[in-house]
Design an enzyme around this catalytic site. Sequence first.
Site, mmCIF file in Angstrom:
data_model
loop_
_atom_site.group_PDB
_atom_site.id
_atom_site.type_symbol
_atom_site.label_atom_id
_atom_site.label_comp_id
_atom_site.label_asym_id
_atom_site.label_seq_id
_atom_site.Cartn_x
_atom_site.Cartn_y
_atom_site.Cartn_z
ATOM 1 N N CYS A 96 -4.414 0.158 1.525
ATOM 2 C CA CYS A 96 -4.607 1.609 0.790
ATOM 3 C C CYS A 96 -6.361 2.016 0.528
ATOM 4 C CB CYS A 96 -3.787 1.835 0.497
ATOM 5 S SG CYS A 96 -2.988 3.429 0.186
ATOM 6 N N HIS A 214 1.414 -1.862 2.643
ATOM 7 C CA HIS A 214 1.536 -2.235 1.198
ATOM 8 C C HIS A 214 2.529 -3.485 1.644
ATOM 9 C CE1 HIS A 214 -0.330 0.360 -0.532
ATOM 10 N NE2 HIS A 214 -0.228 1.625 -0.308
#
EC number: 6.3.5.13
Lengths: 265, 436
Positions: A96, A214
């Site tokens: 991310c 995630h």
Amino acid sequence: MQYELAITHLYPENLNLYGDTGNLIALKRRCEWLDIGCSVKNLEIGDKANKDKTDIYFMGGGQDNDQLKVVEDFHDLKYKAIKEDTENGVVFLGVCGGYQLMGHSFIMGDGKSTRGLGIINIDTKAPGKEVKERCIGNLIGEINEQTYFEMSRMYDQDRDLPRTLVGFENHSGQTTLNDEQVKPLAQTLSGFGNTHNGKTEGARYKNVFGSYMHGSFLPKNPHMADYLIWLALIRKYNDRSIKLPSLDDSIEFEAHSYIVDNYAA
Amino acid sequence: MKQIAIVPIVIFAKILTWIVKVTKRGSGTALPGLIVGRRAPWVLSYLLEQIPHIIVVTGTNGKTTTQTMLRSIIETDNQVVLTNATGANLSRGILSELLKRSNILGKISFKSALFEVEEGTLPRIVAQLKPEIIAVTNLYRDQLDAYGEIDITEKYIRTALEKAPQARIVLNQDDPRVSKLAQGLPNEVVYVSLPEELLTHFPYEGIQSKKTKPHKQSVKAKSIQIHEDLTSEFSVEGKVGDNPITIEDIRIASPGFFHVYNALVAITIASLIKIKPETIKAGLQNFEPAFGRGEVIMKKEGTKAVHYRLLLVKNPAGFNLNTQLIQAIPNLKILIAINDNTADGTDVSWLWDSKLEILNESSISSITCSGTRAKDMHLRLKYAFNILPEIHTDESLDWALQHTFETAKHGDTIFVLPTYTAMLEIRKLMGRQLEE
């Protein structure tokens, strides 16, 4: 022969959002179960990086301010060593914010563009006006063919590995891959991934990997965790014939398939 | 004009609440407020303006418990106070409550109200609320995908405080993110704190600014003891307004140091509104844990009874604190129930930020994982334990309750760690309805 791997966690103090430490937990535990010696070193702001000391780098995402601090420090104290390592095939995973940071430019929460670390040829831009909301939700991707091909041959026995990667994304930045050498990590099956129109997810250049997942990423994708470990081993020991023993990953793959079965759009 | 327009709106809201309840589609704490808030946004101020004294509690953890404690103190003082239903802390929840409590002419008779308000909601409605007192419990990392970033939450609260120059403020002095919130503001501030040696238990973030002189007004807890039955006992001393305050041997039926903070905030607000120390002490003694926050529910079949103690977990901070609390209990029986509905946070990554590795030190009798993300939880535990104990996993909470009951002995306590909606579902399955 007893194998050993050195893992470097980049900026755990500043880049520590969204449970990405789970990736470190997964790498450590799996090395332990695979009977591979494993040491983890943290490099924070102010620490100098040295080349040839690391087999796997990991970097997560952080808040805007922290990401800015990190870029400056990276170019001052780490760029040369880490760039040389990654060009030589050392494994690097960014998730991310960490993924966005790895590129040439990325954006802040206010939409301003900033210089990135520059270890992979990608750019991340603010979404255009037609995009109203952040990309948030469960993300499922189909691993690119070349990577999956290697992955399915890394074990000492035939295994029926899922072709999918699963995770949870939460980002506004739109990432583009800029040259032929940078390949998407996966094709998006459900969710968005690199861009709002949702075609590809993540990137790979040599052994540098980036992903928006995630969840945490590696615990729920044990084949990906093992693949990173395997890539690190064959590079370090210069032996492509190394095979990994097969662990019992039933709990991992149950959690994995639960996402595929219940959250695919 | 508004006096006339309000009548059909209130009637509509009351009918809607009734329909929602009768058709069992929910508790009616959201929908009326949601619809009225969208169609007639003026209604919120119209109803709030009728209540002269408003108190607001915000912060990532402990809002509900603080509110429940304070309500118990105020009621022990023989006053009535309007509160929003537990957890209904967005503006729609507050509006629903106001619509429910007004008569059909849109009149509210309450003289005071006590609202728990979600952090991101506060700056948007603080101007309408015009609170006399605002308390901030703490700023931990909350559900990861609710706002993205804790810095933003901090800014939300700071903005809200800037818009409330009339309010007296109660802040957690030990939380670096909270203690600096009133810097440079003209408001009167009271700080609450725990003894320094306990602060390592809390996942505070940031660096405490070095203060040169002590705060003019503060309330500190001392001699804290957590008893085996998980009640907490402590004393407080400090100064609120111009008055010194000392209360000895306060006992609360909520387990854990973090609930002492909630009690401190409740005590401070009660002192600010001039409730006597002996009434405060009695009020806290009368307090029963807010649902899911240490509440015990008994499940009985025939002669066998098993206690379920519900310890809500909604973020790594709460998960760590509750795990620390129970980890030394012998023959520990745990039921962890993780849902990923909107109110829980749809991203379960936070399970990996929770330090469940401390369970390696525990004597575990049984672990059950349930809720929509039961498998994620099971996986987290696989990586937390050095030697994995047997874990039973099933998404169905109904099954999980039955299983834990059947495998427990009469008199056993099961420690239940549920996310918010899992907690609601468990209470419902055990025959507890939402509060009226």
